[in-house]
Design a protein around this motif. Structure first.
Motif, PDB file in Angstrom:
ATOM      1  N   GLY A 222       0.821  -1.227   0.000  1.00 42.71           N
ATOM      2  CA  GLY A 222       0.000   0.000   0.000  1.00 42.71           C
ATOM      3  C   GLY A 222       0.844   1.262   0.000  1.00 42.71           C
ATOM      4  N   TRP A 223       2.174   1.087   0.179  1.00 43.48           N
ATOM      5  CA  TRP A 223       3.089   2.236   0.099  1.00 43.48           C
ATOM      6  C   TRP A 223       4.039   2.063  -1.099  1.00 43.48           C
ATOM      7  CZ3 TRP A 223       8.389   3.363   0.523  1.00 43.48           C
ATOM      8  CH2 TRP A 223       8.677   4.728   0.672  1.00 43.48           C
TER       9      TRP A 223
ATOM     10  N   ALA B 190       4.625   4.897  -4.020  1.00 40.17           N
ATOM     11  CA  ALA B 190       5.566   5.899  -3.476  1.00 40.17           C
ATOM     12  C   ALA B 190       6.901   5.926  -4.219  1.00 40.17           C
ATOM     13  CB  ALA B 190       5.800   5.630  -1.989  1.00 40.17           C
ATOM     14  N   LEU B 191       7.324   4.782  -4.731  1.00 44.01           N
ATOM     15  CA  LEU B 191       8.656   4.715  -5.347  1.00 44.01           C
ATOM     16  C   LEU B 191       8.598   4.704  -6.877  1.00 44.01           C
ATOM     17  CD1 LEU B 191      10.294   2.093  -2.949  1.00 44.01           C
ATOM     18  CD2 LEU B 191      10.256   4.585  -2.760  1.00 44.01           C
TER      19      LEU B 191
ATOM     20  N   CYS C  69       7.918  -2.446  -7.271  1.00 44.37           N
ATOM     21  CA  CYS C  69       7.774  -1.081  -6.718  1.00 44.37           C
ATOM     22  C   CYS C  69       7.775  -0.026  -7.826  1.00 44.37           C
ATOM     23  CB  CYS C  69       8.900  -0.796  -5.733  1.00 44.37           C
ATOM     24  SG  CYS C  69       8.885  -1.881  -4.302  1.00 44.37           S
ATOM     25  N   GLN C  70       7.715  -0.481  -9.057  1.00 45.49           N
ATOM     26  CA  GLN C  70       7.692   0.417 -10.237  1.00 45.49           C
ATOM     27  C   GLN C  70       8.928   1.307 -10.323  1.00 45.49           C
ATOM     28  OE1 GLN C  70       3.716   2.219 -10.993  1.00 45.49           O
ATOM     29  NE2 GLN C  70       3.080   1.000  -9.222  1.00 45.49           N
ATOM     30  N   CYS C  71      10.039   0.802  -9.775  1.00 48.68           N
ATOM     31  CA  CYS C  71      11.319   1.509  -9.946  1.00 48.68           C
ATOM     32  C   CYS C  71      11.943   1.106 -11.275  1.00 48.68           C
ATOM     33  CB  CYS C  71      12.288   1.152  -8.814  1.00 48.68           C
ATOM     34  SG  CYS C  71      11.785   1.771  -7.217  1.00 48.68           S
ATOM     35  N   VAL C  72      12.883   1.941 -11.720  1.00 47.16           N
ATOM     36  CA  VAL C  72      13.567   1.661 -12.977  1.00 47.16           C
ATOM     37  C   VAL C  72      14.897   0.987 -12.639  1.00 47.16           C
ATOM     38  CG1 VAL C  72      14.480   2.680 -15.102  1.00 47.16           C
ATOM     39  CG2 VAL C  72      12.495   3.729 -13.951  1.00 47.16           C
TER      40      VAL C  72
END
Ligand code: FMN
Length: 187
Positions: A97-98, A106-107, A149-152
């Motif tokens: 949820g974060w 968030a990230l 976390c949908q980071c690259v």
């Protein structure tokens, strides 16, 4: 607009470190320079120093993450992974949820770079080498975490044969790491 870099540094016996010390000093110099210029581009956050008892302040960690554009995880390779505090950090900080799951964005869009020192030489990290797997393969759990976390995900920075590294090799690695940092800052 220059970007900011959060270096999450994890070494349980930093007093004895040579390889990570050389790389970290570059980041620390850069952090000091940015403070002097009143532009905080690089933050070096020492996880073992901050949390010797593994009691992580989740809110403080999440705030730090939100305050930076790039995430760098810097550590020696321990048992083909990271020192255990890094796992604890991932478990408690990257909350549902974060960081992922419903509403967990968030990230999203931050880059994730792993900066690693490995005792084994480069040639040992392939299918017919001593360690049988490449570093890219061994880092898949981190890459999968970054993805969720949908980071690259960025190509990892690896200093091999870290325990045999001469002062010249350490200086060369530090210069390459410095270039990587500047690249992140400049976007
Ligand atoms: C508990 C432990 C596990 C380790 N596991 C690995 C490993 O899986 N692969 C590897 O190449 N080196 C491994 N090493 C060697 C470390 O990566 C090496 O000591 C470190 O990169 C040296 O960096 P430093 O000078 O900053 O301490 C291990 C060392 C320790 C103490």
């Amino acid at each position: 607009m220059p970007k900011s870099v959060l270096i999450l540094f994890a070494h349980p016996s930093y007093a004895r470190s040579r390889a990570n010390r050389a790389l970290r000093s570059v980041a620390q110099d850069r952090a000091l320079r940015s403070v002097a210029q009143d532009r905080e581009h690089v933050t070096v956050h020492d996880l073992y120093e901050t949390y010797p008892n593994f009691l992580i302040d989740v809110e403080a960690e999440q705030r730090l993450l939100l305050d930076h554009d790039h995430i760098v995880l810097m550590h020696p390779l321990f048992w083909y992974s990271a020192p255990s505090l890094v796992k604890e950090w991932l478990d408690v900080v990257l909350d549902y949820g974060w960081a992922y799951g419903e509403g967990g964005t968030a990230l999203a869009g931050k880059t994730w770079t792993q900066v690693i020192t490995a005792g084994g030489p480069e040639k040992s990290y392939c299918s017919d080498g001593l360690n049988r797997f490449s570093i890219d393969e061994l880092l898949r759990p981190f890459q999968a975490t970054a993805n969720l976390c949908q980071c690259v995900w960025q190509a990892p920075f690896v200093l091999h044969a870290s325990r045999q590294a001469t002062p010249e090799i350490l200086a060369e690695a530090a210069a390459k790491f410095s270039a990587l940092l500047e690249g992140l800052i400049d976007g």
